[in-house]
Design an enzyme around this catalytic site. Structure first.
Site, short mmCIF file in Angstrom:
data_model
loop_
_atom_site.label_atom_id
_atom_site.label_comp_id
_atom_site.label_asym_id
_atom_site.label_seq_id
_atom_site.Cartn_x
_atom_site.Cartn_y
_atom_site.Cartn_z
N PHE A 12 -21.68 15.86 -65.10
CA PHE A 12 -21.19 14.40 -65.07
C PHE A 12 -21.43 13.67 -63.76
O PHE A 12 -22.23 12.82 -63.35
CB PHE A 12 -20.11 14.13 -65.54
CG PHE A 12 -18.89 13.17 -65.05
CD1 PHE A 12 -19.64 11.81 -64.92
CD2 PHE A 12 -17.58 13.30 -64.43
CE1 PHE A 12 -18.83 10.80 -64.70
CE2 PHE A 12 -16.91 12.26 -63.96
CZ PHE A 12 -17.55 11.15 -64.10
N THR A 36 -21.74 23.17 -68.80
CA THR A 36 -21.04 22.20 -69.06
C THR A 36 -21.79 20.96 -68.92
O THR A 36 -21.50 19.71 -69.25
CB THR A 36 -19.62 21.53 -68.56
OG1 THR A 36 -19.83 22.01 -67.03
CG2 THR A 36 -18.75 22.71 -69.14
N GLY A 37 -23.27 21.21 -68.45
CA GLY A 37 -24.01 19.91 -68.01
C GLY A 37 -24.91 19.74 -69.11
O GLY A 37 -25.07 20.67 -70.13
N ASN A 98 -22.74 32.26 -51.85
CA ASN A 98 -24.02 32.26 -52.06
C ASN A 98 -24.64 30.87 -51.40
O ASN A 98 -25.46 30.80 -50.56
CB ASN A 98 -24.60 32.29 -53.42
CG ASN A 98 -24.40 33.72 -53.96
OD1 ASN A 98 -24.37 34.41 -53.29
ND2 ASN A 98 -24.12 33.76 -55.22
N TYR A 144 -9.19 27.96 -61.68
CA TYR A 144 -9.73 26.84 -61.28
C TYR A 144 -9.03 26.40 -59.85
O TYR A 144 -9.86 26.35 -58.95
CB TYR A 144 -9.49 25.65 -62.18
CG TYR A 144 -10.29 24.41 -61.86
CD1 TYR A 144 -11.70 24.14 -61.88
CD2 TYR A 144 -9.52 23.18 -61.50
CE1 TYR A 144 -12.23 22.90 -61.51
CE2 TYR A 144 -10.13 22.04 -60.99
CZ TYR A 144 -11.73 21.98 -61.18
OH TYR A 144 -12.07 20.72 -60.58
N LYS A 148 -10.83 26.90 -56.38
CA LYS A 148 -11.31 25.93 -55.39
C LYS A 148 -10.41 26.12 -54.10
O LYS A 148 -11.18 25.71 -53.10
CB LYS A 148 -10.98 24.57 -56.31
CG LYS A 148 -11.77 24.31 -57.10
CD LYS A 148 -13.05 23.78 -56.69
CE LYS A 148 -14.02 23.22 -58.10
NZ LYS A 148 -15.11 22.51 -57.52
N ARG A 185 -11.65 16.02 -71.32
CA ARG A 185 -10.74 15.31 -70.06
C ARG A 185 -10.03 14.11 -70.79
O ARG A 185 -10.60 13.56 -71.75
CB ARG A 185 -11.27 14.92 -68.90
CG ARG A 185 -11.27 16.31 -68.15
CD ARG A 185 -12.14 16.23 -66.77
NE ARG A 185 -13.68 16.30 -67.15
CZ ARG A 185 -14.43 16.41 -65.89
NH1 ARG A 185 -13.97 16.26 -64.90
NH2 ARG A 185 -15.69 16.40 -66.44
#
Ligand code: NAD
Ligand code: UDP
Length: 311
Positions: A12, A36-37, A98, A144, A148, A185
């Site tokens: 998104f 999810t893309g 990475n 998550y 992060k 969402r």
């Protein structure tokens, strides 16, 4: 013209960033594993001579000579990041390692798309960057949130130890076109439900709050953050301080769509934060930035987007 790598570029937010960077005259490598893309998000760019799509998973190393890296690869919707929690934390942590090693090797600047989730269920309101957060390290959201947080640590340590040129932004709830109808969402769920005249699913009582940012405002802030001098690393909150309860949001969506949907209440997921609002003093000062599109206007664009989606 710069050579810029965008991980998560078919997602998104990433797809909007790729479009903006191409429009600004840069060369873009979009790395994405399409978890999810969606190819449809970058369809308009595929044939562009300065755009390259690489189907790559950032848990594995990638090499290219680049000037700038935006690290956005990571599922962001709770249903998707909890689908394979182990993969999510690997994406956040191994992916960060990475890509920052690539930045370190090439001398590129690297921007990490961090999140308001680093504040967890916050006891400080609104949230400032100094607040360390209230995060459950062992819950369903931890893959998550802690992933992060660890990525931020990795970035700061590379900066302190090796002088790697880093930028960290903490993004608050963002919505806009290119969200998939099954993203999960809240804004996309409610609009899709309202357009289909299905029940609107509020989790919990709907008294919890979020502050919603329209995607084009975020993209502008990302570009400005990347352009700051090397001494400015962040973290910087990027969000729109307009705060609403989830119940208010549901009623706004029903009114905007003119829907016959009814509101129903479902159980509140574990560790769902009660309140969320960014303090954007730092962003105003260092990026000369503030949001321009508020919820009533943004919802109209989102409703138009999903009306044309062929739901
Ligand atoms: P999204 O799910 O639409 O995009 C994420 C992209 O990353 C997808 O294209 C996905 O296929 C790709 N991806 C996932 N794992 C990958 C891997 N291992 N290797 C390569 N590609 C991978 O989500 P989004 O809303 O566009 O979020 C983009 C970034 O911004 C994420 O890092 C997210 O954590 C961050 N963020 C978003 C929000 C928001 O409200 N949208 C808020 C805070 C932070
Ligand atoms: N939410 C809801 N119904 C939905 C989807 C989400 O009530 O169909 C709630 C969710 O429990 C949370 C808020 O809306 O309190 C924002 O959820 P989202 O998944 O959009 O983002 P996050 O919780 O990560 O901020």
């Amino acid at each position: 013209m710069k050579k810029i790598l965008v991980s998560g570029g078919a997602g998104f937010i990433g797809s909007h960033l790729c479009s903006r960077l191409i429009k600004d005259g840069h060369q873009v490598i979009c790395l994405d594993n399409l978890f999810t893309g969606a190819k449809r998000n970058i369809e308009h760019l595929i044939a562009h001579p300065r755009f390259q799509f690489v189907n790559h998973d950032i848990t594995l190393p990638y090499t290219a000579e680049v000037d700038e890296i935006y690290n956005l690869a990571c599922p962001a919707s709770p249903i998707h990041y909890q689908y394979d929690a182990i993969k999510t934390i690997k994406t956040s942590v191994l992916g960060a390692i990475n890509l920052i090693e690539l930045a370190d090797k090439t001398g590129a600047k690297i921007l990490q798309a961090s999140t308001s989730e680093v504040y967890g269920d916050p006891h400080v309101h609104p949230q400032t960057e100094e607040y360390w957060g209230n995060v459950n390290p062992i819950g369903l959201r931890s893959c998550y949130d802690e992933g992060k947080r660890c990525a931020e640590t990795i970035f700061m340590d590379f900066n302190r130890m090796k002088g790697t040129r880093i930028k960290i932004i903490r993004i608050f709830n963002t919505y806009g076109p290119n969200m998939l109808p099954d993203d999960g969402r809240v804004i996309s769920n409610f609009i899709v439900q309202a357009l289909r005249n299905e029940d609107i699913t509020i989790y919990g009582t709907g008294a919890q709050t979020r502050s919603f940012q329209y995607v084009t405002d975020l993209i502008e802030a990302m570009i400005r953050m990347m352009a700051t001098g090397d001494e400015f690393t962040g973290p910087v909150n990027i969000g729109n301080p307009n705060e609403f309860t989830i119940l208010e949001l549901a009623n706004k969506v029903i009114a905007e769509v003119g829907s016959e949907s009814k509101i129903i209440f479902k159980p509140l997921p574990m560790d769902d934060p009660q309140q969320r609002q960014p303090d954007i003093t730092l962003a105003k000062k260092y990026l000369d930035w503030q949001p321009t599109i508020f919820l009533d206007e943004g919802l109209k664009y989102m409703v138009d987007y999903f009306k044309n989606y062929n739901l």
